[in-house]
Scaffold this active site. Structure first.
Site, short mmCIF file in Angstrom:
data_model
loop_
_atom_site.label_atom_id
_atom_site.label_comp_id
_atom_site.label_asym_id
_atom_site.label_seq_id
_atom_site.Cartn_x
_atom_site.Cartn_y
_atom_site.Cartn_z
N LYS A 146 43.39 40.40 38.20
CA LYS A 146 43.69 39.52 37.08
C LYS A 146 42.99 40.07 35.84
O LYS A 146 41.77 40.15 35.78
CB LYS A 146 43.20 38.11 37.40
CG LYS A 146 43.45 37.13 36.26
CD LYS A 146 43.18 35.69 36.68
CE LYS A 146 43.35 34.76 35.51
NZ LYS A 146 43.14 33.35 35.88
N ARG A 172 36.70 35.46 28.51
CA ARG A 172 36.67 35.61 29.97
C ARG A 172 36.41 37.07 30.38
O ARG A 172 36.65 37.43 31.53
CB ARG A 172 37.99 35.16 30.56
CG ARG A 172 38.35 33.71 30.28
CD ARG A 172 39.29 33.19 31.35
NE ARG A 172 40.15 32.09 30.95
CZ ARG A 172 39.74 30.85 30.74
NH1 ARG A 172 38.46 30.53 30.85
NH2 ARG A 172 40.60 29.91 30.41
N LYS A 204 48.40 40.30 37.93
CA LYS A 204 48.66 39.36 36.84
C LYS A 204 48.02 39.84 35.56
O LYS A 204 46.84 40.22 35.61
CB LYS A 204 48.07 38.00 37.25
CG LYS A 204 48.18 36.92 36.21
CD LYS A 204 47.36 35.73 36.63
CE LYS A 204 47.37 34.74 35.49
NZ LYS A 204 46.39 33.70 35.66
N TYR A 246 58.01 31.20 35.48
CA TYR A 246 58.49 29.95 34.89
C TYR A 246 60.01 29.93 34.82
O TYR A 246 60.61 28.90 34.55
CB TYR A 246 57.86 29.75 33.50
CG TYR A 246 56.34 29.69 33.58
CD1 TYR A 246 55.69 28.50 33.95
CD2 TYR A 246 55.56 30.83 33.36
CE1 TYR A 246 54.32 28.47 34.08
CE2 TYR A 246 54.18 30.80 33.49
CZ TYR A 246 53.56 29.61 33.85
OH TYR A 246 52.20 29.58 33.99
C1 PBG Z 1 43.25 29.94 35.74
C2 PBG Z 1 44.61 30.45 35.49
C3 PBG Z 1 45.14 30.87 34.29
C4 PBG Z 1 46.46 31.24 34.54
C5 PBG Z 1 46.70 31.03 35.89
N1 PBG Z 1 45.53 30.56 36.47
C6 PBG Z 1 44.55 30.85 32.93
C7 PBG Z 1 43.49 31.78 32.56
O1 PBG Z 1 42.98 32.59 33.32
O2 PBG Z 1 43.09 31.64 31.40
C8 PBG Z 1 47.43 31.74 33.53
C9 PBG Z 1 48.86 31.75 33.92
C10 PBG Z 1 49.80 31.92 32.80
O3 PBG Z 1 49.44 32.37 31.69
O4 PBG Z 1 50.99 31.63 33.01
N2 PBG Z 1 43.26 28.64 36.29
#
Ligand code: PBG
Length: 322
Positions: free
Chosen positions: A194, A216, A247, A312
């Site tokens: 991620k 983050r 992701k 989505y």
């Molecule tokens: C964290 C989480 C996020 C997303 C999925 N799980 C947000 C982040 O890390 O800020 C983002 C998914 C998206 O942008 O569609 N709970």
């Protein structure tokens, strides 16, 4: 060499193209992300994600019934709680929003898989994915909260849990707690790779989870790195991840393809909120054909190696495929 080889021979009509097509998008590949919040009224549209909503349980059930009838195998739930605090305490409430939503969906559509996002950022007042002390994100202290959160989802009926927090060691911590409580058959879909991406911005608007201090980058990955992704996946598999995720998706096709070559577990790709919003915005302006852009981007993820896709567009794609 030309004129012996002519690439166009196998492109000349749709029947030939179908025979030689290498990648296919199936409804079987799709996972629909859904936002759920408290309240009795209707759903509210997320401004930066046209066509996506913050659901109440009532409208969520309409959505999941439709997803099931379209043949979509799974949804993934994100909760937007009423109360956010330092420790994200509502994340582990057995009567919390996600826990309530899980049992309502399973009552209604028992065969629709319910996956849950395990991360406290939607539940903390500071918006971080871990507990915070003196401006630092605590790793090991957060693991216990994540494990409790995952257990509470599974006890409410979740079929699979998906930790997205990027704390080190969380897959192992969750696996251990699930096993100790008899949930040895519940798979873990790890957000293994991620990146610290700006493409999550619309999601953070939807969930009100933008960090109020800092960013983050001390836990999500640097998007300039690829070898680090290999280590993250290897570690998560060792800790017990059944499926690993990359992701965001489209800007990271190189990572997806590399992981597909190196590992033999199923791989998920998350076409995140910003990827959805870009296509929708261009389509609304008449700059792109939205349907074609959706299908091309989803096929690209299959070609790169995704076994399943969180998107989505899941309902739209399922309709196009049927
Ligand atoms: C964290 C989480 C996020 C997303 C999925 N799980 C947000 C982040 O890390 O800020 C983002 C998914 C998206 O942008 O569609 N709970």
């Amino acid at each position: 060499m030309f004129p012996v080889h002519r690439g166009r021979r196998l492109r000349q009509n749709e029947s030939i193209r179908r025979l030689v097509r290498e990648s296919h998008l199936l409804v079987d590949d799709l996972i629909l992300p859904l936002f759920v919040t408290h309240g009795r009224g209707g759903k509210s549209e997320i401004a930066s994600m046209p066509g996506q909503y913050r659901h109440t349980i009532k409208t969520l059930l309409k959505e999941t019934a439709e997803a099931a009838s379209l043949g979509i195998p799974a949804v993934i739930l994100f909760g937007i709680p009423k109360i956010k605090d330092e420790g994200g305490s509502t994340a582990i409430d057995p009567e919390g929003i996600v826990q309530t939503a899980i049992s309502a969906i399973k009552d209604q559509s028992p065969n629709l898989l319910v996956i849950t996002d395990v991360c406290i950022d939607e539940y903390t007042s500071h918006g971080h994915c871990g507990l915070v002390q003196d401006g630092k994100i605590l790793n090991d202290e957060t693991l216990a909260v994540l494990a409790k959160m995952a257990l509470s989802h599974v006890e409410a009926g979740a079929d699979m849990v998906a930790p997205s927090d990027m704390m080190d060691g969380r897959v192992g911590a969750i696996r251990k707690v699930l096993d100790e409580n008899g949930h040895t058959q519940t798979p873990i879909l790890s957000y293994a790779v991620k990146y610290a991406s700006c493409f999550y911005t619309p999601f953070r608007e939807a969930a009100g989870s933008a960090p109020s201090l800092g960013d983050r980058k001390s836990y999500q990955m640097d998007f300039a790195n690829s070898r680090e992704a290999i280590r993250e996946v290897a570690q998560d598999i060792e800790e017990g991840a059944d499926i690993v995720m990359v992701k965001p998706a489209l800007p990271y096709l190189d990572i997806l393809a590399d992981i597909k070559k190196r590992f033999d577990v199923p791989i998920a790709a998350y076409q995140v909120s910003g990827e959805y919003s870009m296509i929708m915005a261009a389509a609304q302006n008449g700059w792109l054909d939205g349907r074609n852009a959706m299908l091309e981007s989803l096929i690209a993820l299959k070609r790169a190696g995704a076994d399943m896709i969180l998107t989505y567009f899941a309902k739209e794609a399922a309709k196009q495929l049927s």
